[in-house]
Design a protein around this motif. Structure first.
Motif, PDB file in Angstrom:
ATOM      1  N   ASN A 196      44.230  37.349  46.386  1.00  0.00           N
ATOM      2  CA  ASN A 196      45.427  36.598  46.755  1.00  0.00           C
ATOM      3  C   ASN A 196      46.094  36.033  45.498  1.00  0.00           C
ATOM      4  O   ASN A 196      45.616  36.186  44.361  1.00  0.00           O
ATOM      5  CB  ASN A 196      45.083  35.500  47.755  1.00  0.00           C
ATOM      6  CG  ASN A 196      44.247  34.392  47.140  1.00  0.00           C
ATOM      7  OD1 ASN A 196      43.711  34.541  46.051  1.00  0.00           O
ATOM      8  ND2 ASN A 196      44.122  33.283  47.858  1.00  0.00           N
ATOM      9  N   GLU A 197      47.208  35.385  45.710  1.00  0.00           N
ATOM     10  CA  GLU A 197      47.954  34.836  44.577  1.00  0.00           C
ATOM     11  C   GLU A 197      47.143  33.759  43.863  1.00  0.00           C
ATOM     12  O   GLU A 197      47.261  33.568  42.640  1.00  0.00           O
ATOM     13  CB  GLU A 197      49.290  34.273  45.062  1.00  0.00           C
ATOM     14  CG  GLU A 197      50.235  35.346  45.561  1.00  0.00           C
ATOM     15  CD  GLU A 197      51.528  34.766  46.103  1.00  0.00           C
ATOM     16  OE1 GLU A 197      52.408  35.564  46.463  1.00  0.00           O
ATOM     17  OE2 GLU A 197      51.635  33.525  46.165  1.00  0.00           O
ATOM     18  N   GLY A 198      46.323  33.016  44.652  1.00  0.00           N
ATOM     19  CA  GLY A 198      45.501  31.976  44.038  1.00  0.00           C
ATOM     20  C   GLY A 198      44.546  32.542  43.009  1.00  0.00           C
ATOM     21  O   GLY A 198      44.299  31.942  41.953  1.00  0.00           O
ATOM     22  N   ALA A 199      43.986  33.699  43.279  1.00  0.00           N
ATOM     23  CA  ALA A 199      43.064  34.317  42.337  1.00  0.00           C
ATOM     24  C   ALA A 199      43.775  34.690  41.051  1.00  0.00           C
ATOM     25  O   ALA A 199      43.260  34.485  39.933  1.00  0.00           O
ATOM     26  CB  ALA A 199      42.417  35.550  42.976  1.00  0.00           C
ATOM     27  N   SER A 200      44.970  35.264  41.181  1.00  0.00           N
ATOM     28  CA  SER A 200      45.742  35.639  39.992  1.00  0.00           C
ATOM     29  C   SER A 200      46.060  34.409  39.145  1.00  0.00           C
ATOM     30  O   SER A 200      45.962  34.421  37.908  1.00  0.00           O
ATOM     31  CB  SER A 200      47.025  36.352  40.413  1.00  0.00           C
ATOM     32  OG  SER A 200      47.815  36.676  39.300  1.00  0.00           O
ATOM     33  N   ARG A 201      46.418  33.332  39.840  1.00  0.00           N
ATOM     34  CA  ARG A 201      46.775  32.106  39.111  1.00  0.00           C
ATOM     35  C   ARG A 201      45.553  31.492  38.447  1.00  0.00           C
ATOM     36  O   ARG A 201      45.594  31.108  37.270  1.00  0.00           O
ATOM     37  CB  ARG A 201      47.420  31.107  40.065  1.00  0.00           C
ATOM     38  CG  ARG A 201      47.795  29.775  39.417  1.00  0.00           C
ATOM     39  CD  ARG A 201      48.377  28.819  40.445  1.00  0.00           C
ATOM     40  NE  ARG A 201      47.493  28.634  41.571  1.00  0.00           N
ATOM     41  CZ  ARG A 201      46.413  27.850  41.542  1.00  0.00           C
ATOM     42  NH1 ARG A 201      46.071  27.214  40.441  1.00  0.00           N
ATOM     43  NH2 ARG A 201      45.651  27.737  42.607  1.00  0.00           N
ATOM     44  N   LEU A 202      44.434  31.400  39.200  1.00  0.00           N
ATOM     45  CA  LEU A 202      43.248  30.757  38.644  1.00  0.00           C
ATOM     46  C   LEU A 202      42.657  31.554  37.497  1.00  0.00           C
ATOM     47  O   LEU A 202      42.105  30.982  36.537  1.00  0.00           O
ATOM     48  CB  LEU A 202      42.193  30.564  39.741  1.00  0.00           C
ATOM     49  CG  LEU A 202      42.557  29.554  40.842  1.00  0.00           C
ATOM     50  CD1 LEU A 202      41.497  29.562  41.921  1.00  0.00           C
ATOM     51  CD2 LEU A 202      42.705  28.154  40.254  1.00  0.00           C
ATOM     52  N   LEU A 203      42.731  32.874  37.573  1.00  0.00           N
ATOM     53  CA  LEU A 203      42.219  33.688  36.480  1.00  0.00           C
ATOM     54  C   LEU A 203      43.231  33.832  35.352  1.00  0.00           C
ATOM     55  O   LEU A 203      42.918  34.399  34.296  1.00  0.00           O
ATOM     56  CB  LEU A 203      41.831  35.080  36.997  1.00  0.00           C
ATOM     57  CG  LEU A 203      40.656  35.113  37.985  1.00  0.00           C
ATOM     58  CD1 LEU A 203      40.445  36.520  38.511  1.00  0.00           C
ATOM     59  CD2 LEU A 203      39.390  34.586  37.339  1.00  0.00           C
ATOM     60  N   ASN A 204      44.450  33.337  35.626  1.00  0.00           N
ATOM     61  CA  ASN A 204      45.512  33.354  34.617  1.00  0.00           C
ATOM     62  C   ASN A 204      45.807  34.778  34.139  1.00  0.00           C
ATOM     63  O   ASN A 204      46.002  35.036  32.948  1.00  0.00           O
ATOM     64  CB  ASN A 204      45.133  32.468  33.408  1.00  0.00           C
ATOM     65  CG  ASN A 204      46.354  32.125  32.559  1.00  0.00           C
ATOM     66  OD1 ASN A 204      47.483  32.107  33.057  1.00  0.00           O
ATOM     67  ND2 ASN A 204      46.136  31.872  31.270  1.00  0.00           N
ATOM     68  N   LEU A 205      45.789  35.711  35.143  1.00  0.00           N
ATOM     69  CA  LEU A 205      46.096  37.109  34.856  1.00  0.00           C
ATOM     70  C   LEU A 205      47.115  37.599  35.879  1.00  0.00           C
ATOM     71  O   LEU A 205      47.048  37.245  37.063  1.00  0.00           O
ATOM     72  CB  LEU A 205      44.837  37.978  34.943  1.00  0.00           C
ATOM     73  CG  LEU A 205      43.778  37.763  33.852  1.00  0.00           C
ATOM     74  CD1 LEU A 205      42.513  38.527  34.193  1.00  0.00           C
ATOM     75  CD2 LEU A 205      44.323  38.195  32.487  1.00  0.00           C
ATOM     76  N   PRO A 206      48.075  38.434  35.455  1.00  0.00           N
ATOM     77  CA  PRO A 206      49.069  38.954  36.405  1.00  0.00           C
ATOM     78  C   PRO A 206      48.407  39.911  37.399  1.00  0.00           C
ATOM     79  O   PRO A 206      47.371  40.516  37.105  1.00  0.00           O
ATOM     80  CB  PRO A 206      50.077  39.678  35.517  1.00  0.00           C
ATOM     81  CG  PRO A 206      49.307  40.051  34.294  1.00  0.00           C
ATOM     82  CD  PRO A 206      48.299  38.946  34.076  1.00  0.00           C
ATOM     83  N   ALA A 207      49.042  40.037  38.585  1.00  0.00           N
ATOM     84  CA  ALA A 207      48.489  40.918  39.614  1.00  0.00           C
ATOM     85  C   ALA A 207      48.350  42.343  39.117  1.00  0.00           C
ATOM     86  O   ALA A 207      47.373  43.037  39.440  1.00  0.00           O
ATOM     87  CB  ALA A 207      49.388  40.880  40.863  1.00  0.00           C
ATOM     88  N   GLU A 208      49.313  42.802  38.286  1.00  0.00           N
ATOM     89  CA  GLU A 208      49.247  44.177  37.787  1.00  0.00           C
ATOM     90  C   GLU A 208      47.998  44.402  36.929  1.00  0.00           C
ATOM     91  O   GLU A 208      47.443  45.504  36.897  1.00  0.00           O
ATOM     92  CB  GLU A 208      50.490  44.510  36.959  1.00  0.00           C
ATOM     93  CG  GLU A 208      51.791  44.494  37.764  1.00  0.00           C
ATOM     94  CD  GLU A 208      52.299  43.081  37.986  1.00  0.00           C
ATOM     95  OE1 GLU A 208      53.196  42.890  38.816  1.00  0.00           O
ATOM     96  OE2 GLU A 208      51.767  42.145  37.326  1.00  0.00           O
ATOM     97  N   ARG A 209      47.561  43.348  36.267  1.00  0.00           N
ATOM     98  CA  ARG A 209      46.379  43.466  35.410  1.00  0.00           C
ATOM     99  C   ARG A 209      45.095  43.524  36.235  1.00  0.00           C
ATOM    100  O   ARG A 209      44.124  44.188  35.861  1.00  0.00           O
ATOM    101  CB  ARG A 209      46.327  42.258  34.459  1.00  0.00           C
ATOM    102  CG  ARG A 209      45.140  42.253  33.510  1.00  0.00           C
ATOM    103  CD  ARG A 209      45.320  43.248  32.373  1.00  0.00           C
ATOM    104  NE  ARG A 209      44.219  43.156  31.420  1.00  0.00           N
ATOM    105  CZ  ARG A 209      43.084  43.842  31.511  1.00  0.00           C
ATOM    106  NH1 ARG A 209      42.906  44.673  32.524  1.00  0.00           N
ATOM    107  NH2 ARG A 209      42.139  43.721  30.597  1.00  0.00           N
ATOM    108  N   LEU A 210      45.102  42.831  37.382  1.00  0.00           N
ATOM    109  CA  LEU A 210      43.887  42.754  38.203  1.00  0.00           C
ATOM    110  C   LEU A 210      43.705  43.977  39.094  1.00  0.00           C
ATOM    111  O   LEU A 210      42.563  44.335  39.423  1.00  0.00           O
ATOM    112  CB  LEU A 210      43.918  41.499  39.080  1.00  0.00           C
ATOM    113  CG  LEU A 210      43.832  40.154  38.351  1.00  0.00           C
ATOM    114  CD1 LEU A 210      43.953  39.025  39.359  1.00  0.00           C
ATOM    115  CD2 LEU A 210      42.513  40.047  37.586  1.00  0.00           C
ATOM    116  N   GLN A 211      44.782  44.607  39.511  1.00  0.00           N
ATOM    117  CA  GLN A 211      44.687  45.677  40.496  1.00  0.00           C
ATOM    118  C   GLN A 211      43.771  46.798  40.018  1.00  0.00           C
ATOM    119  O   GLN A 211      44.013  47.420  38.990  1.00  0.00           O
ATOM    120  CB  GLN A 211      46.078  46.251  40.800  1.00  0.00           C
ATOM    121  CG  GLN A 211      46.907  45.357  41.717  1.00  0.00           C
ATOM    122  CD  GLN A 211      48.287  45.936  41.994  1.00  0.00           C
ATOM    123  OE1 GLN A 211      48.660  46.935  41.415  1.00  0.00           O
ATOM    124  NE2 GLN A 211      49.026  45.288  42.870  1.00  0.00           N
TER     125      GLN A 211
END
Length: 844
Positions: A196-211
């Motif tokens: 979710n967006e919270g994970a992207s924010r807490l890890l301080n990484l953009p969604a494109e980087r996590l996918q």
């Protein structure tokens, strides 16, 4: 909670009719309606459900009825099977999850009621989501029996995730990881599947980087915290774990609580920013208070209600103050509180209930709910978050459907399905106690006459009244059911002596024989009863019921309004009937049927004017079998269609050998008119024989017009248009013979031999013959008297103006090779004694 998954993901779930679903439903509905016959019957299964349905089939299932009211899944699409949690091989509804079976029964029931496609709404909780589906049932006709149904599953776009509802606006990070393993099946890394967006924010990484990235590739410096090792341990053991982790952020060291829930090689990971708990609590409170579902926040130790939302206040009727002074156990019935308390005290994982629980409103009314319970740590305190979905009305509807499945809609009595269940239970009890169980099979005497004369609405009310009399006469321990039509069955329990069953049977016969007052009509019927006793007459439900039915058949043959017990020779007679059925089925191919011919003599010329074809069965062991023995059986098993077609063709061919002024008369069974195939059979016989249609005379009884008269009259008119003559046989013995003369222009009336035999003994018989011959003259219809055996009868018929006669006075039925003498003979029909002697001499 917004999930991030790439569009190209090969493992992305395919949802039922996820795209173009409305077009799929509309396409199937359009196809159903376009194939529906003009007479309003159901469209054929082959035209609607077969063909190029493409990907629609994944969300479809085929339901068949091996017996009326019983349903089996014959074919199941992959997505439909996933929803229902059953295999693609299908199976009986009784083996399915109750909520799935109920939803499918609802849709089928409503489609049967309306004879149209029907839709019901159904729900499921899948992986934490409360999903809503439209389940469509399309009723179809089939070549192999009862209706079949195509079920189509259409998931609505709107889904409610209970956990999403609670945590969708939360600052927590939600992550789904899948394990990466080496050649030895050891976990070496993890890959992001969704977050979710919270994970992207807490890890301080953009969604494109996590996918679809691997955890080790993100540069989070997690090695010292043993994150991958902890996750691997949870995966291997299948255990929920929690641990804390720290890693450098952009400005400062960041601390998280990591909660892991494994499901095979898939992990659900929750990241909680420990410093942000207060903000999360505020977000949760906003969502809690605005949730449309009733919710409570409950202290996990005292079970005291800490918070309640507006939905719960409205739904349960308690005020906020009342709720906050209550223990959560008080919303369940007193008898279930200990069980509920034990359940809460042992709860360590989120509970998303599939079982129905009972809750109590402030006014004491009970309701049924699906509960959702999660243990949470709020502000350092352990609490329960409890939410419920009210399914009270749905459960009531399910109960109604369940009742309908086991009870007769007209009388309210149990049906055959429930009767068999109760009989099996009674037999099991009797086997343990070495007692007896008595089964009655009953049907009503003269019920058909009530329907025919007063109509089916009166007949239905009579059945309801009979059911009430049965119920009021029986003991509380007995069990009565309606099997269908005017057939009933009773289980007589707790019988110590057979005489008790005899007394009950006599009492039932007396009670039913009393007149019924129905809509201003006094209706009188009786009941015949067949009795079988377990264990002597059988210990299996089907066998016991069959034996009672055979005893019922005997009681009806013995005069009705009586009862008979099953006897072994009854089964012997049944076996003899079955043997005759087997012989009859092979008789046509074995060429065992033959035709005899009896002359009809014209009273104006004294010569043979026609022959009536009479069927005989030359059985290899029994010799010539009378049609009175085998024709009813042939009609019952459907062979009369093929036999009748053979008679038509054979008789027409034989008649071509006679003089052109001699007709052939052929009897038709009412069964031959079913399916509107009689015109085709007659046309084929005319074509194959080449006979002039004007030389063919078809004889029918009034029963042809009694059932489905409009369709049968159309068939008779089509036969008459071919040039064929139509005669009414056995005139005067039925209910409405005169009215049928108005429905169809018959060419001949045949006076039943009963009136001819009693001409000299019963003045009313002479009056009836005179009336019929007068009617024939008025309508310009020929009249034939059957069963003429004496010269005295012949003279009487001549005086009354009859046009043709038939009987043993002239000739018995003869085979075709013995007709030449009759064709050349001229009968003297004067009243003088020499003529009588001549007639007797010819007849002899």
């Amino acid at each position: 909670m917004k999930h991030h998954t790439p569009d190209h993901t090969p493992s992305a779930p395919v949802e039922p009719l996820a795209t173009g679903s409305r077009r799929a439903i509309d396409y199937l509905l359009l196809r159903w309606r376009s194939e529906r016959p003009a007479d309003g019957t159901l469209p054929p299964y082959e035209n609607v459900a077969l063909g190029n349905l493409g990907h629609f089939a994944d969300s479809m299932a085929l339901v068949v009825q091996p017996a009326p009211g019983n349903f089996n899944l014959a074919r199941v699409g992959s997505l439909f099977g996933k929803w229902g949690e059953f295999s693609r091989d299908g199976g009986s509804f009784s083996s399915l999850r109750p909520d799935r079976a109920h939803s499918m029964r609802d849709a089928i029931h409503y489609s049967l009621q309306s004879k149209e496609p029907a839709r019901v709404t159904t729900h499921q909780v899948a992986q934490g989501q409360f999903e809503t589906y439209d389940l469509w049932a399309l009723p179809l006709s089939s070549l192999w029996g009862p209706e079949v149904f195509v079920l189509v599953l259409d998931r609505r776009e709107t889904r409610h995730d209970v956990l999403d509802t609670m945590f969708g606006a939360s600052d927590e990070g939600m992550i789904a990881l899948t394990a990466i393993m080496d050649a030895n099946r050891e976990v070496v890394d993890f890959q992001f599947v969704a977050f979710n967006e919270g994970a992207s924010r807490l890890l301080n990484l953009p969604a494109e980087r996590l996918q679809w990235s691997r955890l080790s590739e993100l540069g989070l410096e997690l090695e010292e915290s043993e994150v991958i090792e902890n996750l691997a341990r949870a995966t291997k053991r299948g255990e929920r774990i929690s641990f804390e982790v720290s890693y450098p952020g952009s400005d400062e060291l960041r601390h998280f609580k990591v909660s892991v829930s494994p499901a095979g090689e898939l992990l659900t990971v929750t990241l909680t920013d420990i410093a942000d708990i207060k903000n999360r609590e505020r977000s949760f409170r906003i969502l809690f208070e605005g949730n449309p579902l009733p919710m409570w926040l409950v202290d996990s130790e005292s079970l005291r209600i800490l918070q309640v939302n507006e939905a719960a206040i409205r739904h349960y009727g308690y005020s906020a103050e009342q709720f906050l002074s209550m223990n959560t156990l008080e919303i369940v019935p007193r008898t279930r509180r200990d069980e509920f308390e034990t359940f809460l005290n042992t709860l360590d994982t989120p509970y998303q209930g599939r079982d129905v629980w009972t809750h109590v409103r402030s006014d004491g009314a009970l309701m049924e709910v699906y509960p959702y319970i999660r243990r949470m740590d709020l502000a350092g305190s352990q609490t329960f978050v409890i939410s419920v979905v009210d399914v009270t009305e749905r459960r009531k509807a399910e109960a109604r459907i369940e009742h309908m499945a086991h009870h007769d809609a007209l009388t309210g009595l149990p049906n055959r399905v429930l009767f068999r269940t109760r009989l099996n239970e009674a037999l099991q009890r009797a086997k343990m106690s070495q007692g007896m169980v008595v089964v009655f099979c009953l049907d009503l005497d003269h019920f058909k006459g009530v329907n025919d004369t007063l109509g089916h609405p009166i007949g239905d009310k009579l059945l309801q009244a009979v059911a009430r009399r049965f119920s009021s006469t029986l003991r509380r321990s007995d069990f009565v059911a309606r099997l269908g039509g005017d057939e009933f069955a009773i289980i007589v329990n707790e019988v110590e002596q057979i005489a008790e069953a005899s007394r009950l049977a006599s009492r039932l016969i007396d009670v039913i024989s009393l007149p019924f007052e129905i809509d201003g009509h006094q209706v009188v019927v009786g009941t015949s009863i067949g009795i079988a006793v377990a264990p002597h007459d059988g210990q299996e439900p089907d066998l016991l019921l069959k034996n009672a039915d055979m005893a019922l058949y005997r009681s009806k043959n013995d005069g009705r309004s009586t009862f008979r017990y099953f006897e072994t020779e009854m089964d012997t007679r049944l076996q003899a009937r079955r043997a005759m059925e087997l012989d009859l089925r092979r008789a046509l191919n074995a060429k065992e049927f033959t035709l005899y011919y009896q002359p009809l003599v014209s009273l104006s010329t004294g010569r043979v004017c026609a022959f009536e074809a009479l069927l005989r069965w030359n059985h290899p062991e029994r010799g010539l079998v009378s049609p009175q023995e085998f024709i009813p059986l042939a009609e019952e098993i459907g062979l009369i269609m093929d036999i009748g077609a053979w008679v038509l063709e054979q008789a027409c061919r034989e008649a071509t050998r006679w003089p052109n002024d001699v007709r052939i008369a052929i009897n038709l069974s009412p069964v031959q008119f079913r399916g509107n195939r009689i015109v085709q059979a007659v046309s084929h016989a005319l074509e194959m024989s080449g006979i002039d249609p004007g030389r063919v005379e078809l004889e029918i009884t009034e029963s042809v017009l009694l059932h489905d008269s409009e369709a049968n009259v159309r068939s008779l008119r089509a036969l008459k248009d071919l040039g064929i003559h139509i005669a009414m046989d056995d005139f005067g013995t039925g209910y409405s013979s005169l009215s049928y003369l108005q429905k169809f222009p018959f060419d001949k009336i045949k006076i039943d031999q009963y009136f001819v035999r009693t001409l000299s003994d019963r003045p009313e018989a002479s009056a009836i013959v005179r009336a019929v011959t007068g009617l024939g003259r008025s309508l310009q219809i020929a009249t034939t008297a059957e069963g003429v055996e004496t010269a005295e009868q012949l003279v009487h018929l001549q005086k009354e103006g009859c046009t043709q006669v038939q009987g043993y006075l002239f000739s018995r039925p003869l085979p075709a090779d013995q007709l030449a003498g009759l064709l050349s003979r001229s009968f003297s029909l004067t009243e003088e004694s020499p003529a009588e002697k001549n007639i007797r001499k010819i007849a002899g």
